[in-house]
Motif scaffolding. Structure first.
Motif, PDB file in Angstrom:
ATOM      1  N   GLY A 119      41.538  31.782  39.128  1.00  0.00           N
ATOM      2  CA  GLY A 119      40.574  31.114  38.258  1.00  0.00           C
ATOM      3  C   GLY A 119      39.831  32.093  37.366  1.00  0.00           C
ATOM      4  N   ASN A 120      39.077  31.531  36.436  1.00  0.00           N
ATOM      5  CA  ASN A 120      38.234  32.332  35.559  1.00  0.00           C
ATOM      6  C   ASN A 120      36.966  32.726  36.320  1.00  0.00           C
ATOM      7  OD1 ASN A 120      36.573  33.403  33.608  1.00  0.00           O
ATOM      8  ND2 ASN A 120      36.682  31.655  32.218  1.00  0.00           N
ATOM      9  N   PRO A 121      36.772  34.004  36.610  1.00  0.00           N
ATOM     10  CA  PRO A 121      35.596  34.424  37.387  1.00  0.00           C
ATOM     11  C   PRO A 121      34.272  34.057  36.720  1.00  0.00           C
ATOM     12  CG  PRO A 121      37.215  36.190  37.266  1.00  0.00           C
ATOM     13  CD  PRO A 121      37.662  35.133  36.294  1.00  0.00           C
ATOM     14  N   ASN A 122      34.281  33.841  35.400  1.00  0.00           N
ATOM     15  CA  ASN A 122      33.047  33.524  34.682  1.00  0.00           C
ATOM     16  C   ASN A 122      32.765  32.024  34.603  1.00  0.00           C
ATOM     17  OD1 ASN A 122      32.506  36.277  34.045  1.00  0.00           O
ATOM     18  ND2 ASN A 122      34.049  36.185  32.427  1.00  0.00           N
ATOM     19  N   ASP A 123      33.656  31.218  35.140  1.00  0.00           N
ATOM     20  CA  ASP A 123      33.462  29.764  35.153  1.00  0.00           C
ATOM     21  C   ASP A 123      32.812  29.375  36.480  1.00  0.00           C
ATOM     22  OD1 ASP A 123      33.585  27.016  35.197  1.00  0.00           O
ATOM     23  OD2 ASP A 123      35.650  26.877  34.495  1.00  0.00           O
ATOM     24  N   PRO A 124      31.555  28.927  36.469  1.00  0.00           N
ATOM     25  CA  PRO A 124      30.854  28.606  37.728  1.00  0.00           C
ATOM     26  C   PRO A 124      31.606  27.598  38.588  1.00  0.00           C
ATOM     27  CG  PRO A 124      29.332  28.565  35.867  1.00  0.00           C
ATOM     28  CD  PRO A 124      30.702  28.681  35.289  1.00  0.00           C
ATOM     29  N   ARG A 125      32.366  26.687  37.959  1.00  0.00           N
ATOM     30  CA  ARG A 125      33.086  25.661  38.721  1.00  0.00           C
ATOM     31  C   ARG A 125      34.174  26.258  39.609  1.00  0.00           C
ATOM     32  NH1 ARG A 125      35.386  22.203  34.171  1.00  0.00           N
ATOM     33  NH2 ARG A 125      35.355  24.248  33.191  1.00  0.00           N
ATOM     34  N   LYS A 126      34.688  27.427  39.211  1.00  0.00           N
ATOM     35  CA  LYS A 126      35.753  28.067  39.992  1.00  0.00           C
ATOM     36  C   LYS A 126      35.203  28.818  41.195  1.00  0.00           C
ATOM     37  CE  LYS A 126      38.729  26.479  37.109  1.00  0.00           C
ATOM     38  NZ  LYS A 126      39.561  25.294  37.472  1.00  0.00           N
ATOM     39  N   ALA A 171      33.327  37.567  49.953  1.00  0.00           N
ATOM     40  CA  ALA A 171      34.321  37.803  51.007  1.00  0.00           C
ATOM     41  C   ALA A 171      35.099  39.096  50.789  1.00  0.00           C
ATOM     42  CB  ALA A 171      35.294  36.629  51.062  1.00  0.00           C
ATOM     43  N   THR A 172      35.104  39.619  49.558  1.00  0.00           N
ATOM     44  CA  THR A 172      35.944  40.777  49.210  1.00  0.00           C
ATOM     45  C   THR A 172      35.682  42.013  50.074  1.00  0.00           C
ATOM     46  OG1 THR A 172      36.253  40.000  46.942  1.00  0.00           O
ATOM     47  CG2 THR A 172      36.612  42.348  47.350  1.00  0.00           C
ATOM     48  N   PRO A 173      34.422  42.482  50.243  1.00  0.00           N
ATOM     49  CA  PRO A 173      34.213  43.684  51.074  1.00  0.00           C
ATOM     50  C   PRO A 173      34.599  43.477  52.538  1.00  0.00           C
ATOM     51  CG  PRO A 173      32.109  42.684  50.436  1.00  0.00           C
ATOM     52  CD  PRO A 173      33.164  42.018  49.644  1.00  0.00           C
ATOM     53  N   ILE A 174      34.416  42.250  53.040  1.00  0.00           N
ATOM     54  CA  ILE A 174      34.790  41.963  54.434  1.00  0.00           C
ATOM     55  C   ILE A 174      36.302  42.034  54.583  1.00  0.00           C
ATOM     56  CG2 ILE A 174      34.630  40.276  56.313  1.00  0.00           C
ATOM     57  CD1 ILE A 174      32.204  39.070  54.857  1.00  0.00           C
ATOM     58  N   LEU A 175      37.015  41.468  53.624  1.00  0.00           N
ATOM     59  CA  LEU A 175      38.479  41.501  53.644  1.00  0.00           C
ATOM     60  C   LEU A 175      38.995  42.929  53.468  1.00  0.00           C
ATOM     61  CD1 LEU A 175      39.192  38.329  51.472  1.00  0.00           C
ATOM     62  CD2 LEU A 175      39.652  38.568  53.915  1.00  0.00           C
ATOM     63  N   LYS A 176      38.335  43.684  52.592  1.00  0.00           N
ATOM     64  CA  LYS A 176      38.771  45.067  52.342  1.00  0.00           C
ATOM     65  C   LYS A 176      38.658  45.910  53.603  1.00  0.00           C
ATOM     66  CE  LYS A 176      38.460  48.672  48.850  1.00  0.00           C
ATOM     67  NZ  LYS A 176      37.848  49.102  47.577  1.00  0.00           N
ATOM     68  N   ALA A 177      37.617  45.643  54.395  1.00  0.00           N
ATOM     69  CA  ALA A 177      37.435  46.375  55.652  1.00  0.00           C
ATOM     70  C   ALA A 177      38.566  46.085  56.629  1.00  0.00           C
ATOM     71  CB  ALA A 177      36.095  46.003  56.272  1.00  0.00           C
ATOM     72  N   LYS A 178      39.246  44.952  56.423  1.00  0.00           N
ATOM     73  CA  LYS A 178      40.370  44.581  57.276  1.00  0.00           C
ATOM     74  C   LYS A 178      41.710  44.971  56.637  1.00  0.00           C
ATOM     75  CE  LYS A 178      37.856  40.531  59.066  1.00  0.00           C
ATOM     76  NZ  LYS A 178      37.802  40.924  60.508  1.00  0.00           N
ATOM     77  N   GLY A 179      41.653  45.714  55.537  1.00  0.00           N
ATOM     78  CA  GLY A 179      42.870  46.163  54.872  1.00  0.00           C
ATOM     79  C   GLY A 179      43.481  45.125  53.952  1.00  0.00           C
ATOM     80  N   ILE A 180      42.697  44.143  53.557  1.00  0.00           N
ATOM     81  CA  ILE A 180      43.197  43.056  52.685  1.00  0.00           C
ATOM     82  C   ILE A 180      42.533  43.190  51.310  1.00  0.00           C
ATOM     83  CG2 ILE A 180      43.407  40.558  52.386  1.00  0.00           C
ATOM     84  CD1 ILE A 180      42.870  40.395  55.497  1.00  0.00           C
ATOM     85  N   GLU A 181      43.328  43.250  50.263  1.00  0.00           N
ATOM     86  CA  GLU A 181      42.793  43.401  48.910  1.00  0.00           C
ATOM     87  C   GLU A 181      42.799  42.074  48.154  1.00  0.00           C
ATOM     88  OE1 GLU A 181      44.086  46.616  46.507  1.00  0.00           O
ATOM     89  OE2 GLU A 181      44.238  48.035  48.191  1.00  0.00           O
ATOM     90  N   VAL A 182      41.785  41.897  47.319  1.00  0.00           N
ATOM     91  CA  VAL A 182      41.662  40.682  46.510  1.00  0.00           C
ATOM     92  C   VAL A 182      42.049  40.984  45.064  1.00  0.00           C
ATOM     93  CG1 VAL A 182      40.072  38.934  45.611  1.00  0.00           C
ATOM     94  CG2 VAL A 182      39.863  39.711  47.985  1.00  0.00           C
ATOM     95  N   LEU A 183      42.889  40.136  44.490  1.00  0.00           N
ATOM     96  CA  LEU A 183      43.299  40.259  43.087  1.00  0.00           C
ATOM     97  C   LEU A 183      42.710  39.107  42.291  1.00  0.00           C
ATOM     98  CD1 LEU A 183      47.123  40.961  43.593  1.00  0.00           C
ATOM     99  CD2 LEU A 183      45.346  42.657  43.140  1.00  0.00           C
ATOM    100  N   ALA A 184      42.145  39.413  41.123  1.00  0.00           N
ATOM    101  CA  ALA A 184      41.637  38.380  40.212  1.00  0.00           C
ATOM    102  C   ALA A 184      42.070  38.764  38.799  1.00  0.00           C
ATOM    103  CB  ALA A 184      40.122  38.276  40.317  1.00  0.00           C
ATOM    104  N   PRO A 185      43.342  38.515  38.456  1.00  0.00           N
ATOM    105  CA  PRO A 185      43.913  39.036  37.202  1.00  0.00           C
ATOM    106  C   PRO A 185      43.646  38.216  35.950  1.00  0.00           C
ATOM    107  CG  PRO A 185      45.605  37.893  38.443  1.00  0.00           C
ATOM    108  CD  PRO A 185      44.351  37.831  39.279  1.00  0.00           C
ATOM    109  N   TYR A 186      42.793  37.188  36.031  1.00  0.00           N
ATOM    110  CA  TYR A 186      42.521  36.338  34.869  1.00  0.00           C
ATOM    111  C   TYR A 186      42.007  37.169  33.686  1.00  0.00           C
ATOM    112  CZ  TYR A 186      40.522  32.583  32.032  1.00  0.00           C
ATOM    113  OH  TYR A 186      40.224  31.722  30.995  1.00  0.00           O
ATOM    114  N   PRO A 187      42.454  36.895  32.436  1.00  0.00           N
ATOM    115  CA  PRO A 187      43.484  35.900  32.074  1.00  0.00           C
ATOM    116  C   PRO A 187      44.886  36.511  32.109  1.00  0.00           C
ATOM    117  CG  PRO A 187      42.510  36.817  30.088  1.00  0.00           C
ATOM    118  CD  PRO A 187      41.817  37.492  31.252  1.00  0.00           C
ATOM    119  N   ILE A 188      45.853  35.702  32.495  1.00  0.00           N
ATOM    120  CA  ILE A 188      47.242  36.153  32.474  1.00  0.00           C
ATOM    121  C   ILE A 188      48.111  35.058  31.862  1.00  0.00           C
ATOM    122  CG2 ILE A 188      47.021  37.681  34.473  1.00  0.00           C
ATOM    123  CD1 ILE A 188      48.320  35.508  36.161  1.00  0.00           C
ATOM    124  N   ALA A 189      49.261  35.448  31.340  1.00  0.00           N
ATOM    125  CA  ALA A 189      50.199  34.485  30.764  1.00  0.00           C
ATOM    126  C   ALA A 189      50.676  33.541  31.856  1.00  0.00           C
ATOM    127  CB  ALA A 189      51.381  35.209  30.140  1.00  0.00           C
TER     128      ALA A 189
END
Length: 348
Positions: A208-215, A223-241
């Protein structure tokens, strides 16, 4: 004497088949004008609208696109003159407007052809800006949606929660967007090298668009730092084709959709078509889409709940999203046939 009854039956059936094929060849091609927003930064027409239009070619329907330029009521109304010129210089059988404001532009042109309206979500429930507002609210968009219904022939809602605002029930149809299951399918190979992703890392994808409050990207952000501590990375590549989404869905471990408001989210169905596992908030028709399908979890709007669902899902090996999607009949050709039926009813 010879028994010719079976021969007669074969000849009759052959004749019927020939006539049916001839009818298909000589069927009048419908010409439909799609009216929708042209205000997207990265697309001339929203990808899901373009995909829907392309799918109708196989149903003997030609689609022309009219892009509404401008935002808000004043911006949309400024397109009436242009649309009148388009209708004057071209012959269409039907207008399909996507979004209530687009439909009002068409209605105010007073066309001689029927109008079909597709409700997009915000025109049914208003715009959600924060969690405390994630309930139906009466604002100018919903009022305009209530007012326009006598002037259109059919109203299409993407999900039952959107259809609640349709009071002219005889005109109402629920039809989610279909998915191109040829473009979105499980891949035997990963695209991690092409996408600059590491091979030995577990990835969670947010599209989703990180700047859209509805998303509701804030939930993922927490949740990102908690997941990172468990070796899980978060991707947010918006906008993409749009064509690149397929590669991400076939390269990550879990898709996350945390929206406060949706109708029938395309990204969920595209993930299912690729057998990409997912954790989703219960909005729109998500609960109906995934049901108890292996590979999917419904999460609350709570950071701990989201993290637990992601971690537990990563341990699950099976994912049956594609078979569930096909069971629901949400492949593109099937939805295109249903949309054509709606058009034909509007033309009667």
């Amino acid at each position: 004497m010879y028994d010719t009854s079976s021969q007669s039956t074969q000849v009759t059936m052959a004749s019927i088949n020939e006539l049916t094929q001839e009818d298909n060849r000589t069927e009048k091609k419908l010409k439909v004008l799609f009216v929708s927003s042209g205000n997207l930064k990265n697309f001339d027409v929203a990808p899901f609208i373009k995909v829907q239009g392309d799918s109708l070619l196989n149903e003997n329907i030609d689609v022309t696109y009219f892009r509404v330029i401008g935002k808000g009521i004043r911006g949309y109304v400024s397109n009436i003159k242009r649309l009148k010129e388009t209708l004057k210089n071209n012959k269409f059988d039907l207008i399909h407007a996507h979004f209530t404001l687009s439909a009002w532009v068409a209605v105010l042109c007073q066309p001689k052809v029927p109008i079909v309206l597709s409700l997009m979500g915000t025109d049914a429930y208003g715009r959600v800006e924060k969690l405390s507002q994630a309930k139906p609210s009466l604002n100018y968009l919903t009022i305009l949606t209530l007012m326009i219904q006598p002037f259109v022939k059919r109203v299409i809602s993407k999900s039952p929660n959107i259809e609640k605002v349709v009071w002219q029930k005889k005109k109402s149809h629920i039809l989610p967007n279909g998915v191109n299951i040829d473009s979105f399918s499980p891949s035997k190979s990963s695209f991690r090298n092409e996408l600059d992703l590491k091979e030995n890392v577990q990835y969670v994808l947010f599209l989703g668009n990180p700047n859209d409050p509805r998303k509701n990207y804030d939930l993922v952000k927490k949740a990102t730092p908690i997941l990172k501590a468990k070796g899980i990375e978060v991707l947010a590549p918006y906008p993409i084709a749009h064509k690149k989404i397929y590669k991400y869905l076939n390269s990550v471990d879990v898709l996350v959709m945390c929206s406060l408001q949706e109708g029938s989210p395309n990204v969920v169905k595209e993930a299912m078509a690729c057998n990409c596992k997912g954790v989703f908030t219960e909005v729109g028709d998500v609960r109906y889409l995934v049901d108890s399908t292996k590979g999917y979890r419904i999460t609350g709007f709570d950071t701990e709940d989201l993290v637990n669902n992601i971690v537990n899902l990563l341990e699950e090996k099976e994912c049956h999203g594609r078979s569930r999607l096909l069971e629901l009949g949400l492949d593109l050709p099937n939805v295109a046939k249903k949309l054509k039926e709606i058009y034909l009813k509007a033309l009667k």
